[in-house]
Enzyme design. Structure first.
Site, PDB file in Angstrom:
ATOM      1  N   ASP A 182     -22.757 -33.803  27.368  1.00 49.47           N
ATOM      2  CA  ASP A 182     -23.741 -35.387  27.960  1.00 49.47           C
ATOM      3  C   ASP A 182     -25.248 -34.477  27.738  1.00 49.47           C
ATOM      4  O   ASP A 182     -25.942 -34.137  28.704  1.00 49.47           O
ATOM      5  CB  ASP A 182     -23.253 -35.838  29.099  1.00 49.47           C
ATOM      6  CG  ASP A 182     -23.631 -37.045  29.471  1.00 49.47           C
ATOM      7  OD1 ASP A 182     -24.604 -37.697  28.788  1.00 49.47           O
ATOM      8  OD2 ASP A 182     -23.378 -38.392  29.987  1.00 49.47           O
ATOM      9  N   HIS A 200     -21.775 -38.295  25.588  1.00 50.28           N
ATOM     10  CA  HIS A 200     -21.944 -38.851  26.237  1.00 50.28           C
ATOM     11  C   HIS A 200     -20.963 -40.897  26.407  1.00 50.28           C
ATOM     12  O   HIS A 200     -21.123 -41.104  27.307  1.00 50.28           O
ATOM     13  CB  HIS A 200     -23.572 -39.604  26.496  1.00 50.28           C
ATOM     14  CG  HIS A 200     -24.001 -40.816  27.609  1.00 50.28           C
ATOM     15  ND1 HIS A 200     -23.665 -40.519  28.724  1.00 50.28           N
ATOM     16  CD2 HIS A 200     -24.136 -42.228  28.038  1.00 50.28           C
ATOM     17  CE1 HIS A 200     -23.988 -41.298  29.997  1.00 50.28           C
ATOM     18  NE2 HIS A 200     -24.455 -42.670  28.866  1.00 50.28           N
ATOM     19  N   SER A 240     -21.543 -45.428  32.120  1.00 53.21           N
ATOM     20  CA  SER A 240     -22.870 -44.981  32.877  1.00 53.21           C
ATOM     21  C   SER A 240     -24.067 -45.564  33.422  1.00 53.21           C
ATOM     22  O   SER A 240     -23.433 -45.239  35.187  1.00 53.21           O
ATOM     23  CB  SER A 240     -23.496 -45.324  30.674  1.00 53.21           C
ATOM     24  OG  SER A 240     -25.283 -44.847  30.802  1.00 53.21           O
TER      25      SER A 240
END
Length: 276
Positions: free
Chosen positions: A225, A252, A95
């Site tokens: 995601d 995610h 991320s």
């Protein structure tokens, strides 16, 4: 005689040092989020380091006190600076941890044998343009008021920190993950330094081609995601193509929802550049 020859062969052939993986978490998480991957790697004989960036995990810093990306990223900078000159690591970012990876391959290209981005922000020079923000920042407004915001510089200024509200965490971050992982995360997640991250800019290096040659990149796309959406991941890969791209059937947070496949892809990535 045969036994002596075998002993000579064993003595004359030094063991290859196992690769060293350095795992970097995303916003609001910490080194704790890698616990399944760390375990799988260590029992397989690999060296693993999980770092808490500033205001994350057990680091006591308040996210509202951080106004620059370099402040937030300092623990990783310190770690890479301390590595012996000839030692290399495989740097893995999840991320927003992708920003830390990109910054590091510019600052320490000779110390990184491979950069891996997992559902991560992969922008060559950080957030320089509106297009960078569109591709690399989560757009969650369709879900309503999902953030708890902090205003360390006063309410008349932009927010300095953000945390996804607990009632949205499973829906957005962990919808394919076991319930117990969602419960663990709810206990450990902290406000992340929103201002420091969204103003991240990576300085253009004079030897940009050298950076590209030294540090191959691999992207692992998360197919379901809801934070960094698949189309955002595709857009970033198209703009700055990695050497390899893999896919994982996950939300995610594949370190929770699909850890064995993620572990396998990390090993595959390391093999692809000769680190294993």
């Amino acid at each position: 005689m045969a036994q002596e020859n075998q002993e000579e062969t064993l003595v004359s052939k030094p063991r290859t040092k196992p690769p060293h993986f350095v795992l970097i978490h995303g916003i609001s998480l910490g080194s704790w989020c890698w616990y399944k991957i760390k375990c799988l790697m260590e029992v397989s004989g690999f060296t693993v380091t999980c770092i808490d960036l500033k205001s994350s995990g057990i680091d006591p810093t308040s996210a509202d006190s951080l106004t620059s990306f370099d402040q937030y990223n300092q623990p990783l900078i310190d770690f890479l600076s301390s590595l012996p000159e000839q030692e290399q690591v495989i740097l893995v970012g999840h991320s927003a941890g992708g920003l830390s990876v990109t910054s590091s391959i510019h600052k320490f290209p000779k110390k990184i044998s491979l950069a891996v981005y997992i559902a991560a922000t992969m922008l060559r020079l950080g957030f320089q343009t509106d297009k960078d923000l569109k591709d690399g920042v989560p757009e969650l407004s369709e879900h309503g008021d999902v953030y708890e915001l902090g205003f360390g510089l006063g309410t008349e200024n932009p927010p300095t920190s953000a945390l996804i509200k607990q009632e949205f965490q499973r829906k957005l971050l962990y919808h394919m993950s076991p319930q117990q992982e969602c419960a663990l995360a709810a206990l450990l997640m902290r406000p992340g330094p929103l201002l420091a991250l969204t103003t991240t800019k990576v300085e253009e290096e004079e030897k940009e081609q050298e950076v590209e040659e030294y540090v191959p990149r691999v992207y692992i796309k998360t197919l379901h995601d809801r934070v960094i959406k698949p189309e955002q991941q595709e857009a970033m890969m198209k703009r700055w193509p990695p050497r390899e791209a893999y896919e994982v059937d996950s939300d995610h947070s594949p370190f929770f929802s699909n850890p064995f496949v993620l572990f396998g892809l990390l090993i595959k990535a390391a093999v692809s550049v000769g680190s294993i």
